[in-house]
Design a protein around this motif. Structure first.
Motif, PDB file in Angstrom:
ATOM      1  N   UNK A 650      36.948  40.891  48.418  1.00 43.13           N
ATOM      2  CA  UNK A 650      36.336  42.221  48.490  1.00 43.13           C
ATOM      3  C   UNK A 650      35.674  42.555  47.162  1.00 43.13           C
ATOM      4  N   UNK A 651      34.661  43.410  47.243  1.00 40.27           N
ATOM      5  CA  UNK A 651      33.867  43.729  46.050  1.00 40.27           C
ATOM      6  C   UNK A 651      34.654  44.603  45.089  1.00 40.27           C
ATOM      7  N   UNK A 668      37.919  44.922  36.553  1.00 39.14           N
ATOM      8  CA  UNK A 668      37.474  44.341  37.827  1.00 39.14           C
ATOM      9  C   UNK A 668      36.619  43.108  37.590  1.00 39.14           C
ATOM     10  N   UNK A 669      35.841  43.108  36.488  1.00 44.76           N
ATOM     11  CA  UNK A 669      35.020  41.950  36.182  1.00 44.76           C
ATOM     12  C   UNK A 669      35.851  40.720  35.851  1.00 44.76           C
ATOM     13  N   UNK A 737      46.589  38.332  55.329  1.00 48.74           N
ATOM     14  CA  UNK A 737      46.103  37.903  54.007  1.00 48.74           C
ATOM     15  C   UNK A 737      45.638  39.103  53.187  1.00 48.74           C
ATOM     16  N   UNK A 738      46.395  40.200  53.306  1.00 49.02           N
ATOM     17  CA  UNK A 738      46.099  41.414  52.543  1.00 49.02           C
ATOM     18  C   UNK A 738      46.996  41.453  51.322  1.00 49.02           C
ATOM     19  N   UNK A 739      46.407  41.628  50.134  1.00 50.01           N
ATOM     20  CA  UNK A 739      47.141  41.658  48.872  1.00 50.01           C
ATOM     21  C   UNK A 739      47.124  43.089  48.341  1.00 50.01           C
ATOM     22  N   UNK A 763      46.003  47.930  43.289  1.00 51.67           N
ATOM     23  CA  UNK A 763      45.330  46.741  43.824  1.00 51.67           C
ATOM     24  C   UNK A 763      45.418  46.778  45.341  1.00 51.67           C
ATOM     25  N   UNK A 764      44.270  46.622  46.002  1.00 45.47           N
ATOM     26  CA  UNK A 764      44.233  46.542  47.472  1.00 45.47           C
ATOM     27  C   UNK A 764      43.001  45.723  47.851  1.00 45.47           C
ATOM     28  N   UNK A 765      43.227  44.517  48.336  1.00 44.60           N
ATOM     29  CA  UNK A 765      42.100  43.638  48.647  1.00 44.60           C
ATOM     30  C   UNK A 765      42.550  42.548  49.621  1.00 44.60           C
ATOM     31  N   UNK A 766      41.564  42.010  50.349  1.00 41.89           N
ATOM     32  CA  UNK A 766      41.817  40.818  51.151  1.00 41.89           C
ATOM     33  C   UNK A 766      41.598  39.589  50.280  1.00 41.89           C
ATOM     34  N   UNK A 767      42.316  38.516  50.581  1.00 44.95           N
ATOM     35  CA  UNK A 767      42.180  37.276  49.833  1.00 44.95           C
ATOM     36  C   UNK A 767      42.047  36.114  50.814  1.00 44.95           C
TER      37      UNK A 767
END
Length: 773
Positions: A650-651, A668-669, A737-739, A763-767
């Motif tokens: 995710x962006x 984030x970078x 696969x959600x982190x 932190x909330x993102x798919x991996x």
């Protein structure tokens, strides 16, 4: 001859030997005339104690090798002196409480078998003394009728009306100050069986043999626990809505329990004087001139001359010992004991001598009144309930999103702290049972049973909770009563109590491991395999401890007299080896089991790290890889076998919670392009393809629970010219696969409010889950 003897001693105060020799001649002339010629020598030999006294009571062997004289028992004069020594305390009490004329009336009344009247002074106490004297004579082999005759004739001589009270008191006091009365024939037979009262000092063994060698590892563990709690507090400070962080803070505080327990024991040993002053101030203990207190102090000081008594005001206890120095102690006595002293002096004496035994064993520094060690042992359950049980139960009941992870933490805390208490609690039990044995030896089993009281059901919740807490510091009353009823037998079983507790501890660890592995998603077969490997490892690690236990038990009959001399000037009869050789079988069997396990193959999940993982670790952190337990669920992640790599898909994976706003882009970078790598042995690493050095990671760890993987990893970065240590703590759902997680700074010192100025992120993102390169 009495007048001549008195005249010959005028002008100089006779010493104890002269006093007892004179009285021995008086008694012999009027009670056993056949022994008058040697009466003074008998009296001096009895007063001297040791070999000279034992020679008076020799009942077997010959006067010289192959000569005449074998089989003669002790003379009646020696037996009379011994009976007077055994009852000297009661006789002194009679002398202090009744005029001589009244005592002579009582003697005539009892001897003539005339009925008592209400006007007779001290009748009940006098009957006890009469019974004690006569019973002592009979126990030495004197026929009942002759024992009764000797008793009354001797008392007539002692309390003869033309003697002064001071003269009689001097004689009885000289006897009371001599070595304790001889063991009765039945007791000597018991000693020949090798009982002895003092059991091995397992409580000291726990501190010196178990806790002390573990101090280096414990220091490192405390640092790790402090870092972990600091991180969770950081998460809590950054976002108060994270309820799971609050729960883990309470659970994390309980991780300090083993270290605090050791510190409590050390504090009691190093500062006995401070503890004694605190005990007296806290419980308002004071000296007392109450006659009962003075009488009790006299009894106590016959066994421990340095012990003093202090009167307290508690109505829910009898007596407690507390230290005033390394080799000195005082006993706090309370009103219930004073009532018991008047109602049943022998039972009250058993209570006092139980407390004296704690000084003779050296555990007065650890147990007793105002002991920080005992307080901590009792209070842990309250802390565990308040900090862990209640909050976790509420969180799980309302269906918190992190319930499985929190539940596993609950199981861990509920199990590990009781497991840590098994050995010290067993040591406390043995110390109490050993003190009971000294009280029994000096009084009687029946006296201790009366002092303990009957076993009855506890009614009401507070009483039941109090009963459970009592078990943490004292063995069950039923066990103490059974041990008293079995005296003098049972030495081997009681000496083996602490080694048996080690077995219980190993079994408890195995059961906890079985539950934990199954909660972690392992099958029953896998869990049993892991527990079996853990048992072998535990036995192998306990090998030095088992050898130390065997050495202590086998040599305890030789060491016991030396141990008691460390704490008091008292001596102790030698014990036989047989009971301790039997008790040594328990650690010997365990040691033999650890030797027969041999070298075991490594568990299947303990794969060595790959070369790429080693390169990645060396490039990102100088911290060594932590030692892992091997108890891991290494099934494939989202269909991919371990090791695997995780990439953010995710962006915008981060949401800033605190700190300068411009840090969101910086973090984030770095975070977005970074690659996570999970090894099969539980290690976790994070590396950035561009090789940035403003963020530096250390190897972390992961733990799988079903389809959820909990992970944590340390990250360092530079902020305003200083290095900030932070940690990423989160969870990966393998089905989606959600982190999710949090990235927040640790508290490493200074003001915790500064955390609000430092960057922290949600932190909330798919991996993606891919095979490792």
């Amino acid at each position: 001859m009495d007048d001549e003897a008195q005249n010959s001693n005028q002008g100089a105060m006779p010493d104890f030997t002269d006093n007892v020799a004179l009285w021995s001649r008086r008694i012999a002339e009027q009670v056993v005339p056949a022994e008058s010629a040697t009466a003074e020598h008998v009296g001096a030999a009895y007063l001297a104690g040791g070999k000279r006294r034992r020679a008076l009571f020799r009942t077997s062997g010959a006067a010289e090798p192959g000569g005449f004289g074998g089989g003669f028992g002790p003379g009646e004069l020696a037996v009379i002196l011994d009976a007077l020594r055994a009852t000297s305390g009661g006789l002194l009490d009679l002398l202090a409480g009744s005029p001589l004329a009244n005592l002579l009336v009582l003697i005539a009344v009892r001897q003539g078998m005339r009925p008592r009247t209400e006007a007779e002074p001290s009748g009940e106490k006098f009957d006890q003394v009469i019974g004690g004297l006569a019973g002592r004579l009979q126990a030495q082999g004197v026929a009942p009728e002759r024992a009764e005759e000797l008793t009354y004739e001797t008392l007539k001589v002692v309390f003869q009306q033309d003697r002064s009270t001071e003269e009689i008191r001097a004689f009885l006091g000289a006897l009371a100050a001599s070595p304790p009365a001889e063991r009765l024939p039945a007791e000597r037979d018991t000693t020949a069986q090798g009982t002895g009262w003092m059991l091995p000092p397992w409580l000291w063994f726990y501190f010196l043999g178990v806790s002390a060698p573990a101090v280096p590892g414990m220091v490192a563990s405390v640092q790790e626990d402090a870092d972990g709690v600091a991180s969770i507090i950081g998460y809590l400070t950054a976002n108060a809505n994270q309820a799971v962080a609050a729960l883990f803070t309470g659970a994390g505080l309980m991780e300090f329990f083993p270290a605090v327990l050791l510190l409590a024991g050390i504090a009691g040993v190093l500062f006995p004087g401070t503890r004694g002053r605190w005990a007296e101030r806290r419980h308002a203990l004071r000296p007392s001139d109450d006659p009962a207190i003075i009488e009790m102090a006299a009894v106590v000081q016959r066994h421990a001359p340095t012990v003093e008594l202090r009167l307290g005001g508690r109505f829910d206890r009898l007596a407690r010992v507390y230290p005033t120095g390394w080799r000195t102690a005082r006993i706090a006595v309370h009103p219930p004991l004073i009532r018991l002293w008047h109602a049943d002096r022998e039972a009250a004496t058993a209570v006092l001598l139980h407390e004296v035994a704690h000084l003779r064993q050296g555990d007065h520094l650890i147990v007793g009144l105002a002991s920080p060690f005992l307080w901590l042992v009792r209070v842990w359950s309250v802390l565990l309930t308040l900090l862990v049980l209640i909050p976790v139960t509420i969180y799980v009941f309302v269906g918190g999103p992190e319930a499985p992870m929190v539940l596993l933490s609950l199981v861990r805390n509920v199990a590990t702290i009781p497991i840590a208490l098994i050995l010290p609690v067993a040591g406390l039990w043995v110390a109490e049972l050993s003190a009971d044995r000294f009280a029994i030896q000096e009084t009687s089993p029946a006296a201790l049973r009366r002092a303990l009281g009957p076993v009855g059901p506890r009614t009401g919740l507070p009483a039941r909770v109090g009963g459970l807490l009592d078990l943490l510091t004292h063995p069950p009353r039923r066990l103490r009563l059974r041990a008293a009823a079995g005296w003098p037998h049972g030495t081997a079983a009681l000496a083996a109590l602490w080694p048996a507790a080690l077995v219980v501890r190993i079994v408890a660890i195995a059961l906890f491991g079985l539950v934990a592995h199954q909660l972690n998603g392992s099958s029953a077969t896998e869990a049993l395999g892991e527990v079996g490997r853990g048992l072998r490892a535990d036995l192998d690690g306990a090998q030095p401890l088992l050898v130390e236990m065997i050495v202590l038990l086998v040599n305890w009959p030789l060491l016991a007299p030396l141990w008691i001399r460390i704490w008091t000037s008292a001596s102790m009869a030698r014990q036989r080896f047989a009971p301790y050789l039997v008790s040594a079988l328990v650690p010997a069997v365990l040691a033999a089991g650890s030797l027969t396990t041999g070298e075991q193959p490594p568990p299947p999940e303990a794969y060595p790290p790959t070369a790429s993982a080693s390169v990645s670790a060396s490039a990102t952190s100088p911290v060594p890889v932590p030692t892992l337990t091997g108890a891991l669920d290494d099934r494939p992640w989202a269909g991919q076998p371990l090791p695997v790599e995780l990439r953010v898909t995710e962006v915008i994976p981060l949401t800033q919670l605190s700190g300068p706003p411009q840090w969101l882009g910086t973090a984030a970078g770095w975070f977005g392009p970074s690659i996570w790598r999970a090894e099969a042995d539980g290690r976790l690493s994070l590396s950035n393809p561009s090789g940035r050095t403003d963020f530096r990671t250390s190897n972390g760890n992961w733990l799988r629970q079903g389809d959820r993987v909990t992970f944590w990893l340390t990250v360092e970065y530079d902020f305003d010219g200083r290095t900030v240590v932070s940690e990423i703590l989160g969870e990966l759902d393998l089905t989606t696969t959600r982190l999710t997680g949090m990235w927040a700074p640790k508290i490493t010192g200074g003001d915790p409010l500064q955390l609000l100025e430092l960057p922290s992120f949600d932190i909330a993102t798919a991996v993606s889950v891919d095979p490792a390169a």
